[in-house]
Design a protein around this motif. Structure first.
Motif, PDB file in Angstrom:
ATOM      1  N   LEU A  53      29.410  18.638  31.461  1.00 33.34           N
ATOM      2  CA  LEU A  53      30.609  17.837  31.214  1.00 33.34           C
ATOM      3  C   LEU A  53      31.539  17.838  32.425  1.00 33.34           C
ATOM      4  O   LEU A  53      32.168  16.829  32.736  1.00 33.34           O
ATOM      5  CB  LEU A  53      31.360  18.357  29.989  1.00 33.34           C
ATOM      6  N   LEU A  54      31.625  18.971  33.106  1.00 29.75           N
ATOM      7  CA  LEU A  54      32.506  19.084  34.275  1.00 29.75           C
ATOM      8  C   LEU A  54      32.061  18.185  35.424  1.00 29.75           C
ATOM      9  O   LEU A  54      32.876  17.757  36.235  1.00 29.75           O
ATOM     10  CB  LEU A  54      32.566  20.532  34.756  1.00 29.75           C
ATOM     11  N   LEU A  58      33.356  19.931  22.251  1.00 34.51           N
ATOM     12  CA  LEU A  58      34.375  20.086  23.300  1.00 34.51           C
ATOM     13  C   LEU A  58      35.034  18.748  23.624  1.00 34.51           C
ATOM     14  O   LEU A  58      36.255  18.670  23.785  1.00 34.51           O
ATOM     15  CB  LEU A  58      33.756  20.697  24.555  1.00 34.51           C
ATOM     16  N   ILE A  59      34.226  17.696  23.717  1.00 35.21           N
ATOM     17  CA  ILE A  59      34.779  16.362  23.985  1.00 35.21           C
ATOM     18  C   ILE A  59      35.731  15.951  22.867  1.00 35.21           C
ATOM     19  O   ILE A  59      36.822  15.437  23.114  1.00 35.21           O
ATOM     20  CB  ILE A  59      33.650  15.318  24.140  1.00 35.21           C
ATOM     21  N   ARG A 116      41.179  14.836  21.157  1.00 34.95           N
ATOM     22  CA  ARG A 116      42.214  14.899  20.124  1.00 34.95           C
ATOM     23  C   ARG A 116      43.454  15.641  20.616  1.00 34.95           C
ATOM     24  O   ARG A 116      44.578  15.260  20.288  1.00 34.95           O
ATOM     25  CB  ARG A 116      41.661  15.575  18.873  1.00 34.95           C
ATOM     26  N   LYS A 117      43.263  16.674  21.404  1.00 37.84           N
ATOM     27  CA  LYS A 117      44.381  17.516  21.847  1.00 37.84           C
ATOM     28  C   LYS A 117      45.129  16.920  23.044  1.00 37.84           C
ATOM     29  O   LYS A 117      46.350  16.920  23.073  1.00 37.84           O
ATOM     30  CB  LYS A 117      43.845  18.908  22.205  1.00 37.84           C
ATOM     31  N   PHE A 118      44.386  16.429  24.029  1.00 39.69           N
ATOM     32  CA  PHE A 118      45.019  16.081  25.290  1.00 39.69           C
ATOM     33  C   PHE A 118      45.087  14.595  25.611  1.00 39.69           C
ATOM     34  O   PHE A 118      45.949  14.183  26.365  1.00 39.69           O
ATOM     35  CB  PHE A 118      44.306  16.787  26.452  1.00 39.69           C
ATOM     36  N   LEU A 141      31.962   7.270  25.095  1.00 41.86           N
ATOM     37  CA  LEU A 141      32.054   6.728  23.737  1.00 41.86           C
ATOM     38  C   LEU A 141      32.510   7.802  22.750  1.00 41.86           C
ATOM     39  O   LEU A 141      33.295   7.527  21.839  1.00 41.86           O
ATOM     40  CB  LEU A 141      30.718   6.127  23.316  1.00 41.86           C
ATOM     41  N   CYS A 142      32.040   9.023  22.944  1.00 41.55           N
ATOM     42  CA  CYS A 142      32.490  10.140  22.096  1.00 41.55           C
ATOM     43  C   CYS A 142      33.998  10.362  22.252  1.00 41.55           C
ATOM     44  O   CYS A 142      34.708  10.540  21.269  1.00 41.55           O
ATOM     45  CB  CYS A 142      31.742  11.426  22.449  1.00 41.55           C
TER      46      CYS A 142
END
Length: 184
Positions: A24-25, A60-61, A66-68, A110-111
């Motif tokens: 992901l990074l 994680l995505i 949702r958080k950031f 998309l996620c």
């Protein structure tokens, strides 16, 4: 690398799942990992380990979105990509499923968009696991087919091509239904 994995199976599994998260990074798609899983662990275990890695990275995505970035992503989508924003709001989990089966769609993006649009976590993760299952198995099988069966490799690529064609037709149908325009 295959020698290390064969002699250190427990570590190899943990490392493989860790690579799923680290990808992901670096914005690396999951497809190469699914193929590597098939090469190093065999098609069934490779697909299972890829599923675990996929669930962890998708989780994680989801929580990152949702958080950031949820509100920011919604604003950008509504202001710059209104048609896509409408599609996501209208067909969130269906669009997510379609994106998971289409080999050229950046699934992580998309996620992120689906999570920002407010999809429930249980719907999100089940959609990803179920919709992506055929490709996870096919990609895991590609890894083994390179060395074992030319016919199996050809059938796998034909299956992926058919999935690609069908998913593109479904995208275009969905787009026409909402806007009357073909997908660009």
């Amino acid at each position: 690398m295959k020698h290390f994995f064969s002699e250190n199976q427990e570590y190899a599994r943990v490392i493989f799942i860790g690579i799923w998260i680290l990808r992901l990074l670096f914005l690396i798609p999951g497809t190469p990992l699914m193929i590597l899983g098939g090469i190093y662990f065999g098609p069934i275990e490779g697909a299972i380990l890829s599923t675990i890695g996929l669930v962890m990275s998708a989780t994680l995505i989801y929580f990152f979105s949702r958080k950031f970035s949820g509100g920011k992503v919604k604003n950008v989508m509504e202001n710059r990509h209104k048609e896509l924003s409408i599609l996501i709001k209208t067909y969130n989990y269906k669009l997510l499923a379609l994106g998971m089966i289409c080999p050229i769609v950046p699934a992580d993006v998309l996620c992120l968009l689906s999570a920002a649009a407010g999809i429930k976590y249980s719907t999100y993760i089940l959609t990803i696991v179920i919709a992506n299952a055929p490709l996870r198995l096919l990609y895991s099988y590609i890894g083994v087919s390179f060395t074992e069966s030319a016919v199996g490799l050809i059938l796998t690529f034909v299956s992926i091509a058919l999935i690609f064609i069908v998913s593109i037709k479904m995208w275009n149908t969905l787009k026409k239904t909402n806007t009357g325009l073909p997908l660009k």
